[in-house]
Write a protein that holds these residues in place. Sequence first.
Motif, mmCIF file in Angstrom:
data_model
loop_
_atom_site.group_PDB
_atom_site.id
_atom_site.type_symbol
_atom_site.label_atom_id
_atom_site.label_comp_id
_atom_site.label_asym_id
_atom_site.label_seq_id
_atom_site.Cartn_x
_atom_site.Cartn_y
_atom_site.Cartn_z
ATOM 1 N N ALA A 153 0.847 -1.195 0.000
ATOM 2 C CA ALA A 153 0.000 0.000 0.000
ATOM 3 C C ALA A 153 0.883 1.245 0.000
ATOM 4 O O ALA A 153 1.946 1.269 0.625
ATOM 5 C CB ALA A 153 -0.914 0.023 1.217
ATOM 6 N N ARG A 154 0.427 2.246 -0.729
ATOM 7 C CA ARG A 154 1.027 3.566 -0.589
ATOM 8 C C ARG A 154 0.273 4.272 0.527
ATOM 9 O O ARG A 154 -0.950 4.380 0.476
ATOM 10 C CB ARG A 154 0.924 4.352 -1.901
ATOM 11 C CG ARG A 154 1.811 3.798 -2.996
ATOM 12 C CD ARG A 154 1.764 4.659 -4.248
ATOM 13 N NE ARG A 154 2.701 4.174 -5.249
ATOM 14 C CZ ARG A 154 2.425 3.249 -6.165
ATOM 15 N NH1 ARG A 154 1.191 2.729 -6.201
ATOM 16 N NH2 ARG A 154 3.333 2.848 -7.028
ATOM 17 N N LEU A 163 -3.476 0.886 -3.714
ATOM 18 C CA LEU A 163 -3.141 -0.506 -3.413
ATOM 19 C C LEU A 163 -2.479 -1.134 -4.636
ATOM 20 O O LEU A 163 -3.161 -1.662 -5.513
ATOM 21 C CB LEU A 163 -4.402 -1.295 -3.039
ATOM 22 C CG LEU A 163 -5.184 -0.783 -1.826
ATOM 23 C CD1 LEU A 163 -6.492 -1.550 -1.682
ATOM 24 C CD2 LEU A 163 -4.341 -0.928 -0.564
ATOM 25 N N PRO A 164 -1.155 -1.096 -4.731
ATOM 26 C CA PRO A 164 -0.475 -1.755 -5.851
ATOM 27 C C PRO A 164 -0.743 -3.260 -5.809
ATOM 28 O O PRO A 164 -0.714 -3.872 -4.740
ATOM 29 C CB PRO A 164 1.009 -1.456 -5.588
ATOM 30 C CG PRO A 164 1.008 -0.272 -4.673
ATOM 31 C CD PRO A 164 -0.217 -0.402 -3.830
ATOM 32 N N THR A 165 -0.992 -3.857 -6.972
ATOM 33 C CA THR A 165 -1.343 -5.285 -7.005
ATOM 34 C C THR A 165 -0.450 -6.118 -7.919
ATOM 35 O O THR A 165 -0.687 -7.316 -8.070
ATOM 36 C CB THR A 165 -2.802 -5.460 -7.476
ATOM 37 O OG1 THR A 165 -2.960 -4.870 -8.775
ATOM 38 C CG2 THR A 165 -3.764 -4.814 -6.498
ATOM 39 N N ARG A 178 6.026 -1.970 -0.004
ATOM 40 C CA ARG A 178 6.020 -3.412 0.267
ATOM 41 C C ARG A 178 5.537 -3.719 1.687
ATOM 42 O O ARG A 178 6.133 -3.294 2.663
ATOM 43 C CB ARG A 178 7.413 -4.005 0.049
ATOM 44 C CG ARG A 178 7.478 -5.519 0.155
ATOM 45 C CD ARG A 178 8.887 -6.020 -0.131
ATOM 46 N NE ARG A 178 8.940 -7.464 -0.186
ATOM 47 C CZ ARG A 178 9.116 -8.254 0.869
ATOM 48 N NH1 ARG A 178 9.289 -7.697 2.060
ATOM 49 N NH2 ARG A 178 9.140 -9.564 0.737
ATOM 50 N N LYS A 179 4.414 -4.432 1.767
ATOM 51 C CA LYS A 179 3.867 -4.951 3.032
ATOM 52 C C LYS A 179 3.765 -3.859 4.098
ATOM 53 O O LYS A 179 4.192 -4.037 5.247
ATOM 54 C CB LYS A 179 4.718 -6.115 3.525
ATOM 55 C CG LYS A 179 4.786 -7.267 2.543
ATOM 56 C CD LYS A 179 5.552 -8.437 3.110
ATOM 57 C CE LYS A 179 5.716 -9.558 2.088
ATOM 58 N NZ LYS A 179 4.458 -10.054 1.543
ATOM 59 N N ASN A 212 -9.136 4.600 4.755
ATOM 60 C CA ASN A 212 -9.196 4.801 3.322
ATOM 61 C C ASN A 212 -8.920 6.264 2.990
ATOM 62 O O ASN A 212 -9.711 7.145 3.326
ATOM 63 C CB ASN A 212 -10.579 4.391 2.798
ATOM 64 C CG ASN A 212 -10.656 4.376 1.284
ATOM 65 O OD1 ASN A 212 -9.792 4.921 0.599
ATOM 66 N ND2 ASN A 212 -11.684 3.759 0.760
ATOM 67 N N GLY A 213 -7.801 6.513 2.309
ATOM 68 C CA GLY A 213 -7.454 7.864 1.911
ATOM 69 C C GLY A 213 -7.393 8.035 0.409
ATOM 70 O O GLY A 213 -6.803 9.005 -0.083
ATOM 71 N N ARG A 214 -8.029 7.107 -0.343
ATOM 72 C CA ARG A 214 -8.002 7.182 -1.801
ATOM 73 C C ARG A 214 -8.840 8.362 -2.305
ATOM 74 O O ARG A 214 -9.862 8.717 -1.730
ATOM 75 C CB ARG A 214 -8.532 5.878 -2.395
ATOM 76 C CG ARG A 214 -7.641 4.701 -2.152
ATOM 77 C CD ARG A 214 -8.379 3.382 -2.346
ATOM 78 N NE ARG A 214 -9.054 3.303 -3.629
ATOM 79 C CZ ARG A 214 -9.838 2.290 -3.978
ATOM 80 N NH1 ARG A 214 -10.026 1.292 -3.137
ATOM 81 N NH2 ARG A 214 -10.434 2.287 -5.147
ATOM 82 N N LYS A 215 -8.390 8.935 -3.401
ATOM 83 C CA LYS A 215 -9.121 10.033 -4.020
ATOM 84 C C LYS A 215 -10.362 9.476 -4.720
ATOM 85 O O LYS A 215 -10.287 8.506 -5.457
ATOM 86 C CB LYS A 215 -8.228 10.748 -5.037
ATOM 87 C CG LYS A 215 -8.893 11.947 -5.695
ATOM 88 C CD LYS A 215 -7.928 12.621 -6.666
ATOM 89 C CE LYS A 215 -8.586 13.803 -7.350
ATOM 90 N NZ LYS A 215 -7.650 14.453 -8.315
ATOM 91 N N VAL A 216 -11.503 10.095 -4.463
ATOM 92 C CA VAL A 216 -12.754 9.631 -5.065
ATOM 93 C C VAL A 216 -12.813 10.071 -6.519
ATOM 94 O O VAL A 216 -12.720 11.261 -6.827
ATOM 95 C CB VAL A 216 -13.976 10.169 -4.296
ATOM 96 C CG1 VAL A 216 -15.260 9.709 -4.967
ATOM 97 C CG2 VAL A 216 -13.939 9.705 -2.848
ATOM 98 N N GLN A 217 -12.948 9.082 -7.420
ATOM 99 C CA GLN A 217 -13.085 9.354 -8.842
ATOM 100 C C GLN A 217 -14.276 8.559 -9.371
ATOM 101 O O GLN A 217 -14.862 7.739 -8.665
ATOM 102 C CB GLN A 217 -11.798 8.976 -9.584
ATOM 103 C CG GLN A 217 -10.576 9.756 -9.081
ATOM 104 C CD GLN A 217 -9.331 9.460 -9.882
ATOM 105 O OE1 GLN A 217 -9.367 9.476 -11.107
ATOM 106 N NE2 GLN A 217 -8.226 9.202 -9.195
#
Length: 285
Positions: A153-154, A163-165, A178-179, A212-217
């Motif tokens: 996660a960033r 969340l890089p996958t 990483r982790k 959750n701090g993701r930007k809403v798009q």
Amino acid sequence: WWKPQEKEYVGAPFYSQIKYKSTVNEKYQLGLTLEKDYGEQVTGKGQLPLGDFFSFHAQARDMHIGKNFKISNVVLGDYSIRMGQGLTAWGSSTIFSDVSAQNIRRRGATVTPYTSSDENSFFRGAAATVQHKTGHFSALEGSAFFSLKRVDARRDGIKYTSLPTDGHHNTESLLKTRKTMLELAYGATAAAKWKNGKVGFNWLGYGYNLHNGRKVQEYNRYQMYDGQWGNFSADVSVLVRKVKLFAEAAMDYGGGVALLAGMITRINGWELSILGRNYAKDYID
């Protein structure tokens, strides 16, 4: 081996994967997977091809306790969970990749050891399935599982922003992801099986230790949640003459609903299958 295109890679420019599995009497199994992506390092400045990703499992099956009761499956380490027709935990049906009409209906053991090198699509902890034979049903079956693992996660303080996958950690910036976050998952299933059918109930809960701090798009506005989340579902399958009917209905903690129903049959040597699905735009699985 692969010629590196960038000088910023932190490790050796090659890919490696090591797998090992051992079984005893078809009842006990041990397995491990080691994987190293291009440019990843393993131990500090060393560049040994042992693996940036490590997966391990131990499995025991068919342990009878009394005449009609048995622990049919126990897995410690990394495992996969299959529930119903995939509206809670299991990959959704991919129509265009199926080579047979029979494959639109999901079936298989609820708990299976994880043997892939994908660094995200698994649970880590413990899972078990118990089975009881009765006079009314061929079997009553129940499964429960608990998982706690670190994921990429960033993060920005106590929030995660993405969340890089892809599982790559071959640059300094990717190493920082990483982790860095804990993922908690838990759940249970219960099913009654008989000769020509099955009824099951499924529950899955999950969440992260960061907010959750993701930007809403536009593409993700209906997929946002914070804290603990989860899903409930009920599924049924029944054989009526030569027609297999199956369906599942699911609801997440926010009230979003998903429905699935289908049928499979054979007519003069031809396979015929029909599948219908409807996901509410705010349903999160």
